[in-house]
Structures are given as C-alpha cells and as structure tokens.
Design an enzyme around this catalytic site. Structure first.
Site, PDB file in Angstrom:
ATOM      1  N   LYS A   1      -1.525  32.343  57.438  1.00 19.02           N
ATOM      2  CA  LYS A   1      -1.622  32.061  56.004  1.00 19.02           C
ATOM      3  C   LYS A   1      -0.604  32.877  55.216  1.00 19.02           C
ATOM      4  O   LYS A   1       0.089  32.361  54.337  1.00 19.02           O
ATOM      5  CB  LYS A   1      -3.038  32.344  55.501  1.00 19.02           C
ATOM      6  CG  LYS A   1      -3.240  31.959  54.030  1.00 19.02           C
ATOM      7  CD  LYS A   1      -4.611  32.364  53.524  1.00 19.02           C
ATOM      8  CE  LYS A   1      -5.697  31.512  54.082  1.00 19.02           C
ATOM      9  NZ  LYS A   1      -6.995  31.762  53.437  1.00 19.02           N
TER      10      LYS A   1
ATOM     11  N   GLU B   1       0.230  40.638  64.597  1.00 20.72           N
ATOM     12  CA  GLU B   1       0.154  40.081  65.946  1.00 20.72           C
ATOM     13  C   GLU B   1       0.908  38.747  66.031  1.00 20.72           C
ATOM     14  O   GLU B   1       1.678  38.504  66.970  1.00 20.72           O
ATOM     15  CB  GLU B   1      -1.301  39.879  66.358  1.00 20.72           C
ATOM     16  CG  GLU B   1      -2.146  41.133  66.336  1.00 20.72           C
ATOM     17  CD  GLU B   1      -2.853  41.367  65.009  1.00 20.72           C
ATOM     18  OE1 GLU B   1      -3.897  42.032  65.014  1.00 20.72           O
ATOM     19  OE2 GLU B   1      -2.356  40.877  63.971  1.00 20.72           O
TER      20      GLU B   1
ATOM     21  N   GLY C   1      -9.778  31.537  57.302  1.00 22.15           N
ATOM     22  CA  GLY C   1      -9.189  31.262  58.613  1.00 22.15           C
ATOM     23  C   GLY C   1     -10.175  30.722  59.621  1.00 22.15           C
ATOM     24  O   GLY C   1      -9.868  29.807  60.385  1.00 22.15           O
ATOM     25  N   ARG C   2     -11.401  31.263  59.633  1.00 23.54           N
ATOM     26  CA  ARG C   2     -12.371  30.831  60.645  1.00 23.54           C
ATOM     27  C   ARG C   2     -13.002  29.483  60.309  1.00 23.54           C
ATOM     28  O   ARG C   2     -13.801  28.967  61.089  1.00 23.54           O
ATOM     29  CB  ARG C   2     -13.451  31.905  60.819  1.00 23.54           C
ATOM     30  CG  ARG C   2     -14.136  32.339  59.549  1.00 23.54           C
ATOM     31  CD  ARG C   2     -14.925  33.630  59.770  1.00 23.54           C
ATOM     32  NE  ARG C   2     -15.485  34.170  58.546  1.00 23.54           N
ATOM     33  CZ  ARG C   2     -14.827  34.947  57.693  1.00 23.54           C
ATOM     34  NH1 ARG C   2     -13.555  35.243  57.919  1.00 23.54           N
ATOM     35  NH2 ARG C   2     -15.416  35.430  56.618  1.00 23.54           N
TER      36      ARG C   2
ATOM     37  N   GLU D   1     -17.844  37.488  61.971  1.00 23.67           N
ATOM     38  CA  GLU D   1     -16.851  37.868  60.972  1.00 23.67           C
ATOM     39  C   GLU D   1     -17.319  37.475  59.572  1.00 23.67           C
ATOM     40  O   GLU D   1     -16.957  38.114  58.592  1.00 23.67           O
ATOM     41  CB  GLU D   1     -15.500  37.211  61.280  1.00 23.67           C
ATOM     42  CG  GLU D   1     -14.357  37.774  60.444  1.00 23.67           C
ATOM     43  CD  GLU D   1     -12.984  37.349  60.928  1.00 23.67           C
ATOM     44  OE1 GLU D   1     -12.369  38.102  61.698  1.00 23.67           O
ATOM     45  OE2 GLU D   1     -12.532  36.255  60.535  1.00 23.67           O
TER      46      GLU D   1
ATOM     47  N   HIS E   1     -26.527  32.607  86.571  1.00 22.40           N
ATOM     48  CA  HIS E   1     -26.276  33.486  87.710  1.00 22.40           C
ATOM     49  C   HIS E   1     -25.594  34.781  87.279  1.00 22.40           C
ATOM     50  O   HIS E   1     -24.997  35.478  88.105  1.00 22.40           O
ATOM     51  CB  HIS E   1     -25.441  32.752  88.756  1.00 22.40           C
ATOM     52  CG  HIS E   1     -26.172  31.586  89.350  1.00 22.40           C
ATOM     53  ND1 HIS E   1     -26.990  31.709  90.451  1.00 22.40           N
ATOM     54  CD2 HIS E   1     -26.243  30.283  88.969  1.00 22.40           C
ATOM     55  CE1 HIS E   1     -27.519  30.525  90.741  1.00 22.40           C
ATOM     56  NE2 HIS E   1     -27.084  29.644  89.854  1.00 22.40           N
TER      57      HIS E   1
ATOM     58  N   LYS F   1      -6.581  47.053  60.988  1.00 19.93           N
ATOM     59  CA  LYS F   1      -5.203  46.573  60.958  1.00 19.93           C
ATOM     60  C   LYS F   1      -4.298  47.535  60.199  1.00 19.93           C
ATOM     61  O   LYS F   1      -3.164  47.811  60.605  1.00 19.93           O
ATOM     62  CB  LYS F   1      -5.154  45.180  60.325  1.00 19.93           C
ATOM     63  CG  LYS F   1      -5.724  44.087  61.211  1.00 19.93           C
ATOM     64  CD  LYS F   1      -5.938  42.795  60.455  1.00 19.93           C
ATOM     65  CE  LYS F   1      -4.647  42.171  59.984  1.00 19.93           C
ATOM     66  NZ  LYS F   1      -4.862  40.854  59.346  1.00 19.93           N
TER      67      LYS F   1
END
Length: 554
Positions: free
Chosen positions: A206, A212, A267-268, A353, A384, A512
């Site tokens: 954005k 990153e 964003g999510r 978040e 399992h 960050k």
C-alpha cells in the site's frame, strides 16, 4: 463510554456461565431431540451447525440481547455506509465495497466508491486477460509464463490462500509464485528455476515502503536487470498494487501499470481488491468475480438476517461466550479439505491482527478476556499431531471444523474416509467417554480386572469440548468467497462486542520501527548502547560471528 461489563446482558451472561459450567453437552442433546435444528443455520453456500457448544436457549437469548445492547446492527450499518469507524486512524472500513455486486452507490468524501472500484475491476480484467492471452511481452518479446507476487501479510496470505484453495479452477497457463519472507532463501528458491524473459513481478504494498516487500522487490529488480542488461526492462516486468504511485514510478513502474489501493481497505481484508490480481491471472477474471459474488452473498445475509439467525453474528457471539465467559484461551481452525490447507494461517492473521488488543475504543484498559489465539492444521494431519491435546488436556480448545460434501478431486473411497473422521471427531469432542463406558468396553474385550483398573483412567475422555461445523457443498470460487466473508464479519462483530478497534495494528508497527533502527546499526557497524543487555549481547554475538564467517570465506 460505558464498559461492556456494566451491561445487564453481560452481567446475566457472567452468572449464566457459572451455571453452564456444571452442565454437559451430552445431557443437553439427550433432553432436546431438536437441538441440531434449533442451533444450526442453513445458507446456500454452507450449513453452520453450532449445536455442539455449551449453550441452551437461554444462552442464545442472552447473547443476542448483548449484541443488541452493543448496537451491533447500528455499527454494521456504519461500516457498510462508509462512516469512519477506524477511529484511531480516522478511516472508513469499506472492504465490502470491493465486492458490492449491487452497484449501489457508496459515497465517501463526495466520491462514489462504487465507481472507483468498478474502474479498478476493469483495470484488473484488461491486464489479467492480456497476460493470460499472451499479449503482454517481456523485454525479449516472449510471453509471460510465470508471475511472482511480492508482498507480506494480507498482500500475500490472501491471494496465496485463494489460489492454492482453487487450484482445480486454474488452467495452468500461468504459474503463480509468492514471496513474502525477507529471508533471502525464499526469493532465491523462487527465482532459481525461472526465465527472466518470461517473468512478471507484482509488487503489492500500500505504501510502497514496507521494508520486507521492498527488499525482495529490489532483489527481483537486480535479478532482472543483470539478465537483461537494461533497466528499461523493469517497465515490462514489474507492476504494482499501491496507493503510493510516486514511489512506484520512481522504482521504474509505468503509471498505467500501478493498480489502485485505498486507505479504507485494510491489508488483511484486501484480497477482493487489486491485491487479488494474482487470483485473476491464475484463475481467470470470471472466477475472480465469482469469488466476489460469494462474498457479496454473505454481505447481504449479514445485513438482512435477524441477529439470532445471522451466521457471522452467531460465530462472534460463540467466540465471546467460549473465551470471555467460559475461559477458553485459544481456538483451532480445522479444515477437512486439502484445498484449504492455508486457511488456518489466513484466519490466524485476520482475527489476531484485528482483535489482539487490550484497550477499548476510548483507550481504557480492558479488564476481561478478549479473543483467543488462533491456530490449526488440516484435519487428518492434526488428528495425528495435536488432537490428543484437544480431547484430553485440561485446557478446553473450541474448534471450527470445515468440510465439503464433494471433493474437488474425487478419488474412490477417499472422501468417505475423510468425512467419516470429520463427523466422528466433533461427536467425540462433544460426548467423550466416561469411566463406566470405558470399563464396560474393556470387560467386553476380555481384559482382566487388574488391566481394567490400571488403564481405565487413561482412556476417559471428559468431552464437553465445543465445536462449530461448517459444511460446504464443494470448494468453488463462490463458496470460498462466502466462507472468507463469513469470518471477516465474525471478526468485525467480535470487535464491536469487545469495544476493540479491529482495523488498526499498532502492535505490528512497534517491532518494525525497532527493526529499522537495528538494521541501520548492523549495516553501519555502530551499535548504540540504547538496548537492554540481552538485545545488545545478541546483536554483538551476531556481528562477531558474521565477521568470522566473512573472514573464513575469504
């Protein structure tokens, strides 16, 4: 603002929870033969069965009263109309506008958001068609065969989860890859087998400043330029999804190849926007639209259904009941469909978040438990691995079981085995098995009394473990869109019930910011003393070993 704990319904639920803790779900089912019909909701995309929760009709009535006292419906209408309910950032929350298939105008600051979204969709269609049909050429005139999406968080998890869930709907004309980790191993592994002449990079950020993402983007750019020997090749191999067109253009991306993002999309919750460009390229634009249609179907249900018959509201109320009132600290997401192998990770980000907060809208400290930690795995694999914990540990973990009636890849006998386990697990978690049953079973198998006395305590399952079951007809673009929207609205309602701002993420920003400062220190070699002794010791240890590695290599 009045604390939630002062509400009459909250206080009634607190008292009711103490009563229900002495109740067993087995008894509730024995007393009510209509329990499944009473506590389930059937919609076109799926069936939601929530009868295997520690609730009765009084619980549901009190929870619904709480939703009304918290004005869930009014807050829902504020979100859909574009009011700035993201109070800490003074933003509207309009991811629902991205899939507004009714084309109803939604006005924000004098602008019809619906028209802007349609323009973006037209852009996505034109571009994805051009890539899929081979009209877009790389620097050497060859068609694009591979797309690498570079993003992090929602810019990665959303489209990757969807494209992997819907692999059966891809014609495999374009190979889509994802890079999110700043660990160079990931991008190196992705790029190694690819031909630079045939790769398109989508940089999804954005702000176009995310450390990153931009680190990976610069590595991709260097890889391309080293092969093409021409920086102008960037324009033919890079596009961006960003609200910062200036930064994207300075990177070398043509203005017409920058797809819009808006500050009213978190964003999510962004896969419905141009962040979903990899979806449209991989599956085709028509399937991308089907995804939006499925989400819109749940938007309509969420806006129109009464609270007590409203699937997202019910899921949110049950989460509140299990966590805040009954004390559960985590929740498992357990898909019994290989297509949904990334769903747990996706919902982990979406909920934690959004609602992993400890202050109210007014900034007051929250004094009650809020949302659980979210984790999970594909159903059979989980059986399992950690189901032993779900069945017999002292910690009660509510779980959502998600399955489908039809497999997208039918193989004789497989789906029946899968779904037999699917149904059996929720029954076992609910009913358990008591000592009397264990002893009778062992006796019927001819075990000695000594053996029965020794082993019986270990085989007892207390049961009374809450589960929701979501059963879809089949994983498809439309049904997946509905499933994702179901959880999005659940998260929104949770935030309203808990007085939490679900649409900021200040906790992410702190780490960050510190990382940026430490990176400067590592690169400059000048580590300050403004760290605790642990952090300082770790940085110095890293620097010392890094120097030794460089020295030995030379």
């Amino acid at each position: 603002m009045e604390s939630r704990t002062s509400l009459a319904s909250w206080q009634a639920l607190t008292k009711h929870a103490q009563e229900m803790k002495h109740t067993h779900m087995r008894d509730l089912f024995d007393k009510n033969s209509e329990r499944f019909a009473q506590f389930s909701i059937q919609l076109p995309p799926f069936l939601l069965d929530y009868s295997k929760n520690l609730i009765d009709s009084k619980t549901l009535t009190l929870l619904t009263e709480l939703a009304k006292e918290c004005e869930v419906e009014a807050w829902r209408d504020k979100m859909f109309s574009g009011e700035r309910i993201n109070s800490t950032e003074d933003r509207a929350v309009l991811h629902t506008a991205l899939r507004n298939r009714s084309q109803k105008p939604i006005m924000l600051d004098g602008v019809n958001v619906t028209e802007e979204v349609q323009q973006s969709l037209n852009h996505i269609k034109a571009f994805s068609d051009k890539i899929r049909q081979g009209y877009w050429k790389g620097y050497s005139g060859k068609r694009i065969t591979d797309v690498v999406n570079i993003g992090v968080g929602g810019s990665n998890l959303g489209p990757q989860m969807v494209t992997e869930a819907l692999q059966q709907y891809s014609d495999n004309s374009i190979n889509v890859h994802y890079v999110s980790n700043v660990d160079g191993t990931q991008i190196a592994n992705v790029l190694r087998p690819l031909n630079p002449e045939k790769v398109l990079f989508i940089i999804s950020s954005k702000t176009f400043t995310t450390t990153e993402t931009m680190t990976n983007a610069r590595t991709a750019m260097k890889w391309l330029v080293s092969a093409s020997f021409d920086e102008s090749a960037i324009a033919k191999h890079f596009v961006a999804v960003s609200s910062n067109k200036k930064n994207a253009m300075e990177f070398g991306i043509d203005k017409e190849n920058i797809f819009d993002m808006w500050d009213w999309v978190g964003g999510r919750f962004s896969l419905w926007s141009a962040i979903g460009l990899p979806i449209a390229i991989d599956l085709g634009f028509d399937n991308f639209i089907e995804l939006l249609e499925g989400a819109f179907e749940i938007d309509e249900h969420f806006c129109r259904a009464p609270l007590e018959q409203n699937a997202p509201v019910i899921l949110a109320l049950l989460s509140l009941w299990n966590c805040t009132f009954l004390g559960a600290q985590s929740q498992a997401i357990l898909p019994y469909d290989q297509s949904l192998h990334m769903l747990s990770a996706y919902l982990q980000q979406a909920e934690m978040e959004s609602n992993g907060k400890s202050v109210t809208w007014d900034g007051d400290e929250i004094t009650y438990p809020t949302v659980p930690s979210i984790w999970g795995e594909l159903g059979i694999n989980g059986q399992h691995a950690f189901y032993q914990y779900l069945h017999q540990s002292n910690n009660v973990v509510p779980a959502d079981f998600i399955g489908s009636v039809e497999s997208v890849t039918p193989v004789q006998g497989h789906h029946e085995t899968l779904m037999a386990n699917f149904f059996a697990q929720t029954q076992a978690l609910m009913a358990g098995v008591n000592e009397e049953q264990v002893r009778a079973d062992l006796k019927a198998k001819g075990r000695t009394q000594d053996y029965i006395d020794k082993v019986s305590p270990h085989k007892i399952h207390k049961g009374n473990r809450p589960t929701n079951t979501i059963l879809m007809k089949r994983i498809s673009p439309r049904s997946l869109g509905s499933l994702i929207a179901l959880y999005e609205h659940k998260i929104f309602v949770q935030g309203i019930l808990l007085q939490i701002c679900s649409f900021d993420q200040w906790g992410v920003e702190l780490g960050k910011g510190l990382a940026n400062e430490i990176q400067k220190e590592i690169e400059s070699g000048e580590v300050t003393q403004n760290h605790d002794s642990s952090t300082l010791g770790l940085i110095n240890y890293f620097k010392t070993l890094s120097k030794e590695t460089v020295h030995n290599a030379s």
